[in-house]
Design a protein around this motif. Structure first.
Motif, short mmCIF file in Angstrom:
data_model
loop_
_atom_site.label_atom_id
_atom_site.label_comp_id
_atom_site.label_asym_id
_atom_site.label_seq_id
_atom_site.Cartn_x
_atom_site.Cartn_y
_atom_site.Cartn_z
N GLU A 120 20.79 23.82 122.85
CA GLU A 120 19.48 23.90 123.51
C GLU A 120 19.33 25.21 124.27
O GLU A 120 20.22 25.61 125.03
N GLY A 121 18.23 25.88 124.05
CA GLY A 121 17.97 27.17 124.68
C GLY A 121 18.57 28.34 123.93
O GLY A 121 18.28 29.50 124.26
N LEU A 122 19.39 28.06 122.91
CA LEU A 122 20.02 29.11 122.12
C LEU A 122 19.41 29.22 120.73
O LEU A 122 19.39 30.29 120.13
N VAL A 123 18.93 28.09 120.21
CA VAL A 123 18.31 28.06 118.88
C VAL A 123 16.80 27.98 119.04
O VAL A 123 16.28 27.21 119.86
N ASP A 124 16.09 28.79 118.26
CA ASP A 124 14.63 28.83 118.32
C ASP A 124 13.97 28.02 117.22
O ASP A 124 12.93 27.40 117.42
N VAL A 125 14.58 28.05 116.04
CA VAL A 125 14.00 27.41 114.86
C VAL A 125 15.03 26.49 114.22
O VAL A 125 16.16 26.91 113.95
N TYR A 126 14.64 25.25 114.00
CA TYR A 126 15.51 24.31 113.28
C TYR A 126 15.00 24.13 111.86
O TYR A 126 13.79 23.97 111.62
N LEU A 127 15.93 24.16 110.92
CA LEU A 127 15.63 24.04 109.50
C LEU A 127 16.50 22.91 108.92
O LEU A 127 17.45 23.16 108.18
N PRO A 128 16.19 21.65 109.29
CA PRO A 128 17.05 20.54 108.86
C PRO A 128 16.62 19.93 107.53
O PRO A 128 15.44 19.93 107.16
N THR A 179 12.23 22.12 120.64
CA THR A 179 11.32 23.21 120.24
C THR A 179 9.86 22.95 120.62
O THR A 179 9.05 23.87 120.60
N ARG A 180 9.54 21.69 120.92
CA ARG A 180 8.20 21.31 121.39
C ARG A 180 7.12 21.50 120.34
O ARG A 180 6.52 20.58 119.86
N LYS A 181 6.80 22.75 120.01
CA LYS A 181 5.73 23.01 119.05
C LYS A 181 6.09 24.21 118.19
O LYS A 181 7.03 24.96 118.49
N ASP A 182 5.35 24.38 117.10
CA ASP A 182 5.62 25.46 116.15
C ASP A 182 4.81 26.69 116.54
O ASP A 182 3.59 26.63 116.68
N VAL A 183 5.53 27.81 116.68
CA VAL A 183 4.90 29.06 117.11
C VAL A 183 5.18 30.15 116.07
O VAL A 183 6.34 30.38 115.71
N PHE A 184 4.12 30.81 115.60
CA PHE A 184 4.24 31.87 114.61
C PHE A 184 3.79 33.20 115.21
O PHE A 184 2.93 33.23 116.09
N ASP A 185 4.38 34.30 114.71
CA ASP A 185 3.91 35.62 115.17
C ASP A 185 2.75 36.08 114.29
O ASP A 185 2.27 35.35 113.41
N SER A 186 2.30 37.31 114.51
CA SER A 186 1.14 37.82 113.79
C SER A 186 1.39 37.99 112.29
O SER A 186 0.45 38.08 111.50
N GLU A 187 2.66 38.04 111.90
CA GLU A 187 3.01 38.16 110.47
C GLU A 187 3.25 36.81 109.82
O GLU A 187 3.60 36.74 108.63
N GLY A 188 3.07 35.73 110.57
CA GLY A 188 3.29 34.41 110.02
C GLY A 188 4.75 33.98 110.02
O GLY A 188 5.11 33.01 109.33
N GLU A 229 4.66 9.58 110.44
CA GLU A 229 4.60 8.67 111.59
C GLU A 229 5.23 9.26 112.84
O GLU A 229 4.74 9.05 113.96
N ASN A 230 6.31 10.04 112.68
CA ASN A 230 7.08 10.48 113.84
C ASN A 230 6.86 11.93 114.25
O ASN A 230 7.04 12.28 115.41
N LEU A 231 6.50 12.77 113.30
CA LEU A 231 6.26 14.19 113.61
C LEU A 231 4.79 14.57 113.52
O LEU A 231 4.41 15.64 113.98
N GLY A 232 3.99 13.72 112.89
CA GLY A 232 2.55 13.97 112.85
C GLY A 232 2.09 14.70 111.60
O GLY A 232 2.87 15.25 110.83
N GLU A 233 0.78 14.73 111.43
CA GLU A 233 0.18 15.29 110.23
C GLU A 233 0.38 16.79 110.09
O GLU A 233 0.30 17.34 108.99
N ASN A 234 0.65 17.48 111.20
CA ASN A 234 0.79 18.94 111.16
C ASN A 234 2.23 19.41 111.00
O ASN A 234 2.49 20.62 111.05
N ALA A 235 3.16 18.48 110.82
CA ALA A 235 4.57 18.87 110.62
C ALA A 235 4.71 19.73 109.39
O ALA A 235 4.04 19.53 108.37
N TYR A 236 5.60 20.72 109.47
CA TYR A 236 5.86 21.61 108.34
C TYR A 236 7.00 21.03 107.51
O TYR A 236 8.10 20.81 108.02
#
Length: 316
Positions: free
Chosen positions: A151-159, A193-202, A231-238
């Motif tokens: 926690e606090g060391l990883v920004d993106v999880y790809l499970p 991670t709370r929410k998904d954040v993208f930069d200007s390049e996607g 059900e658990n991550l919502g319709e906007n989950a990637y």
């Protein structure tokens, strides 16, 4: 280093919870040693677009694994243990070297068995200027205790979320209680991670992309995984729906896994994705079902930076 040694003296870093003393050279289920062990440092252009982008992802492939997948494409490092033990200090250097090469992120591939060592190396690297996103590329079989070290060391999880039916986990990956364990782990990743954040390049700067490999004959199992996501991550989950299954390793000898995925099976899963209201998906072309995308593990970049440069020159 003391925190790392304590965690490994009675190792419960992953859900196997072996409890063995890795600091004394003992080996648990995964056979991973005390020092971090790495098989390849590379550029990866074939992750999902928000990970690889245009500059590539700076992958670091770790040896050993806490699963025993019969179809593993990386079995020579995950199950046969090919790789090189290095110091935690060298691992921190590797992270910084990947940043210096201009990649979008540093991508830790299958590091569950080395979480305390990776966490310490990330702390050291960040003190010395590591600032690009850190991606944790996981098979989904993670303990909450291990993930909280990150926690606090990883920004993106790809499970991965490999199976809904636990019988499939036992048969194909030698793993008990996969569904419950992976689902809890993914919810912990979401909490961090709370929410998904993208930069200007996607390019994903913070968040989760959940992967699911559709297996031959198991598209209905895939439906249930997607239902859980909705059900658990919502319709906007990637969600990344992968069609790349290729019979490799021991899968060639297992009737149910000895063939490739059909277009019908994959399309059924894609249709279900949209039918239940999921919105953000990455789909694969059938041409991805080949062993050509499996890296060649040769210790490039592990002991020194020069070998990475030589490999890049030979491939260009």
């Amino acid at each position: 280093m003391e925190k790392m040694k304590t965690a490994l003296s009675q190792c419960r870093v992953c859900p196997r919870s072996c409890g063995i003393d890795r600091t004394a050279g003992r080996l648990g289920w995964c056979r991973a040693p005390y020092l971090p062990k790495v098989a390849l440092v590379s550029r990866h252009d074939w992750e999902e677009p928000p990970i690889s982008g245009t500059k590539g992802s700076g992958t670091v492939f770790f040896s050993h694994c806490n699963l025993g997948c019969v179809f593993c494409q990386n079995h020579d490092i995950s199950q046969e243990g090919f790789g090189q033990e290095i110091s935690v200090e060298r691992l921190a250097e590797i992270f910084l070297e990947q940043q210096a090469r201009g990649f979008h992120n540093v991508n830790l591939v299958s590091a569950a068995q080395f979480i305390p060592q990776a966490a310490k190396a990330l702390e050291m690297a960040k003190v010395n200027g590591l600032h690009i996103p850190v991606v944790y590329n996981s098979n989904g079989y993670e303990s909450l205790e291990g993930l909280r070290m990150l926690e606090g060391l990883v920004d993106v999880y790809l499970p991965d979320f490999k199976y809904w039916n636990d019988d499939l986990g036992l048969e194909y990956s030698k793993v008990p209680h996969y569904r419950e364990t992976a689902s809890q782990a993914i919810l912990e990743m979401r909490r961090q991670t709370r929410k998904d954040v993208f930069d200007s390049e996607g390019i994903l700067q913070k968040g989760i992309i959940l992967r699911h490999l559709v297996l031959p004959g198991q598209y209905k199992d895939s439906f249930k995984v997607l239902d859980w996501v909705r059900e658990n991550l919502g319709e906007n989950a990637y969600v990344s729906l992968m069609s790349q299954y290729t019979p490799m390793h021991k899968a060639k000898e297992i009737k149910t896994l000895s063939r490739r995925l059909t277009t019908f099976e994959y399309d059924k899963v894609v249709d279900h994705f949209f039918e239940i209201g999921l919105k953000n998906g990455f789909m694969q072309k059938r041409s991805s079902a080949t062993s050509e995308y499996t890296p060649s593990f040769d210790l490039t970049g592990v002991l020194d930076a020069e070998s990475f440069i030589k490999r890049e020159e030979n491939q260009s």
